[in-house]
Design an enzyme around this catalytic site. Structure first.
Site, PDB file in Angstrom:
ATOM      1  N   ASN A 230       0.806  -1.271   0.451  1.00  0.00           N
ATOM      2  CA  ASN A 230       0.016  -0.342  -0.096  1.00  0.00           C
ATOM      3  C   ASN A 230       1.027   1.191   0.295  1.00  0.00           C
ATOM      4  OD1 ASN A 230      -1.602   1.894   0.461  1.00  0.00           O
ATOM      5  ND2 ASN A 230      -2.378   1.229   2.361  1.00  0.00           N
TER       6      ASN A 230
ATOM      7  N   HIS B 259      -9.296   0.911   5.159  1.00  0.00           N
ATOM      8  CA  HIS B 259      -8.349   1.103   5.425  1.00  0.00           C
ATOM      9  C   HIS B 259      -8.727   2.011   6.346  1.00  0.00           C
ATOM     10  CE1 HIS B 259      -4.386   2.226   6.429  1.00  0.00           C
ATOM     11  NE2 HIS B 259      -3.210   1.639   5.963  1.00  0.00           N
TER      12      HIS B 259
ATOM     13  N   SER C 115       3.356  -1.984  10.568  1.00  0.00           N
ATOM     14  CA  SER C 115       5.129  -1.874  10.447  1.00  0.00           C
ATOM     15  C   SER C 115       5.415  -3.564  10.259  1.00  0.00           C
ATOM     16  CB  SER C 115       5.103  -1.665  12.235  1.00  0.00           C
ATOM     17  OG  SER C 115       4.224  -0.597  11.818  1.00  0.00           O
TER      18      SER C 115
ATOM     19  N   LYS D 164       0.008   4.115  -0.444  1.00  0.00           N
ATOM     20  CA  LYS D 164      -1.011   5.704  -0.049  1.00  0.00           C
ATOM     21  C   LYS D 164      -0.700   6.876  -0.856  1.00  0.00           C
ATOM     22  CE  LYS D 164      -0.734   3.410   4.356  1.00  0.00           C
ATOM     23  NZ  LYS D 164       0.491   2.888   6.098  1.00  0.00           N
TER      24      LYS D 164
ATOM     25  N   GLU E 287      -5.567  -5.220  10.371  1.00  0.00           N
ATOM     26  CA  GLU E 287      -4.522  -4.072  10.352  1.00  0.00           C
ATOM     27  C   GLU E 287      -4.339  -3.887  12.259  1.00  0.00           C
ATOM     28  OE1 GLU E 287      -2.412  -2.683   6.890  1.00  0.00           O
ATOM     29  OE2 GLU E 287      -4.511  -2.368   6.615  1.00  0.00           O
TER      30      GLU E 287
ATOM     31  N   GLY F 109       2.433   2.007  10.593  1.00  0.00           N
ATOM     32  CA  GLY F 109       2.749   3.442  10.199  1.00  0.00           C
ATOM     33  C   GLY F 109       3.922   3.689  11.726  1.00  0.00           C
TER      34      GLY F 109
ATOM     35  N   GLU G  50      -6.923   4.768   7.878  1.00  0.00           N
ATOM     36  CA  GLU G  50      -7.057   6.077   7.522  1.00  0.00           C
ATOM     37  C   GLU G  50      -7.903   6.913   7.215  1.00  0.00           C
ATOM     38  OE1 GLU G  50      -2.810   5.193   5.218  1.00  0.00           O
ATOM     39  OE2 GLU G  50      -2.093   5.451   7.135  1.00  0.00           O
TER      40      GLU G  50
HETATM   41  P1  PGA Z   1       2.823   0.186   7.100  1.00  0.00           P
HETATM   42  O1  PGA Z   1       1.306   0.003   6.661  1.00  0.00           O
HETATM   43  O2  PGA Z   1       3.464  -1.027   7.523  1.00  0.00           O
HETATM   44  O3  PGA Z   1       4.065   1.405   7.607  1.00  0.00           O
HETATM   45  O4  PGA Z   1       3.196  -0.034   8.623  1.00  0.00           O
HETATM   46  C1  PGA Z   1       0.441  -0.384   6.836  1.00  0.00           C
HETATM   47  C2  PGA Z   1      -0.922  -0.214   6.513  1.00  0.00           C
HETATM   48  O5  PGA Z   1      -1.656   0.516   6.693  1.00  0.00           O
HETATM   49  O6  PGA Z   1      -1.692  -1.094   5.139  1.00  0.00           O
END
Ligand code: PGA
Length: 336
Positions: A92, A176, A292, A94, A246, A252, A178
């Protein structure tokens, strides 16, 4: 679609008198066995399911309603890798990248050696999907990071499923954290998006996961089950869905869930599917972990029985590191 393609030798692995699943030759290399019972990590005394919300209520309001308790039941026999028998790793990207940086990333991915028995998908920003589609190896499928809830039309700033398909996308990431917590999408809206995307032939990477305060309050299962229920209520079939667990506190932050923490939620999710959807969906649906994940922790996570792959954010922006994560499927084979 790669998620369901099965060109290798196919065999049926009989796991119990009531359950048999079809698997690829990779899965035939993996152990077939009982998934162990998992411990309760959270209070299971009540579970919240949202039922009626306007599109942009915050997720917090989604978590207020309570319905009847649902306890995960003891585990049941299934194969070590669910679904097509293939590991699934999504990148992803983003809201990152420029034409130049994406061109470099694509070139690194094109030259990476990727294990064959993995479905590999990347989700570029909308603006670069066409560039990526035109330059990336067909070995890797393309996902969108979002899609409009219905047919395209007078919806300023939105991107329709029809347009995504026109560009060659095979998948879309929905739910997601976010989009839930920053943009304010709620369960009902996300469920409708999933139903529409599936109806048009896109696969859905359906994300669920709890906030840190929800975990600390013992509500991890409540939250995940509520989000799952919203998908389940909306979609006609789970054939083309991959679930991404997740935990929001791991996204992140560099604070990855331990393999045990991830496994216990994955097995609870599979158990929820068994009780609320069907045995078949529970054993076939791939449940991937995100938050992460990097080249240093993916191998240990991949060894866990119910971790069928990853959704990777930051580490997917580096081609060689993403390839290492994809290839962590080999540690699953060794562990089996
Ligand atoms: P990250 O994000 O690996 O940077 O923690 C994972 C995601 O949002 O799918």
């Amino acid at each position: 679609m790669a998620s369901t393609s099965n060109t290798n030798t196919t065999q049926t692995l009989s796991c119990s008198s009531s359950m048999a699943v079809t698997s690829t030759s990779l899965a035939s290399q993996l152990s077939i066995g009982l998934r162990p019972p998992y411990p309760k990590i959270d209070s299971l005394s009540s579970h919240s399911f949202s039922t009626n919300h306007s599109f942009f209520e915050t997720v917090h309001s989604n978590l207020r309603l309570s319905l009847s308790p649902t306890k995960p039941s003891p585990s049941r026999p299934v194969v070590a890798m669910a679904g097509s028998g293939k590991f699934f790793v999504g990148g992803n990207w983003k809201c990152n990248g420029t034409k130049d940086s994406i061109s470099k990333l694509v070139s690194d991915l094109n030259s990476a050696k990727l294990e064959p028995d993995v479905d590999v998908v990347v989700a570029p920003p909308f603006l670069y999907i066409d560039q990526v589609k035109n330059s990336l190896s067909e070995r890797i499928e393309i996902s969108a990071q979002n899609s409009w809830v219905g047919k395209g039309g007078a919806f300023t700033g939105e991107i329709s499923v029809e347009q995504l398909k026109d560009l060659g996308c095979k998948w879309v990431i929905l739910g997601h954290s976010e989009r839930r917590h920053i943009i304010g999408e709620n369960d009902e809206f996300i469920g409708k998006k999933a139903a529409y995307a599936l109806s048009q032939g896109l696969g859905v990477i359906a994300c669920i996961g709890e906030l840190l305060e929800e975990r600390e309050a013992g509500r991890t299962f409540d939250v995940c089950f509520q989000q799952l229920k919203a998908f389940a209520d909306a979609v006609p079939s789970w054939d083309n869905i991959v679930i991404a667990y997740e935990p929001v506190w791991a996204i992140g932050t560099g604070k990855v869930a331990t393999p045990e923490q991830a496994q216990e939620v994955h097995v609870a999710v599979r158990d929820w599917l068994k009780k609320n959807v069907s045995d078949e969906v529970a054993s076939k649906t791939r449940i991937i972990y995100g938050g992460s994940v990097n080249s240093g922790n993916s191998a240990e996570l991949a060894k866990k029985e119910d971790i069928d792959g990853f959704l990777v954010g930051g580490a997917s922006l580096k081609g060689p590191e993403f390839a290492t994560i994809v290839n962590s499927v080999t540690s699953k084979k060794v562990a089996a």
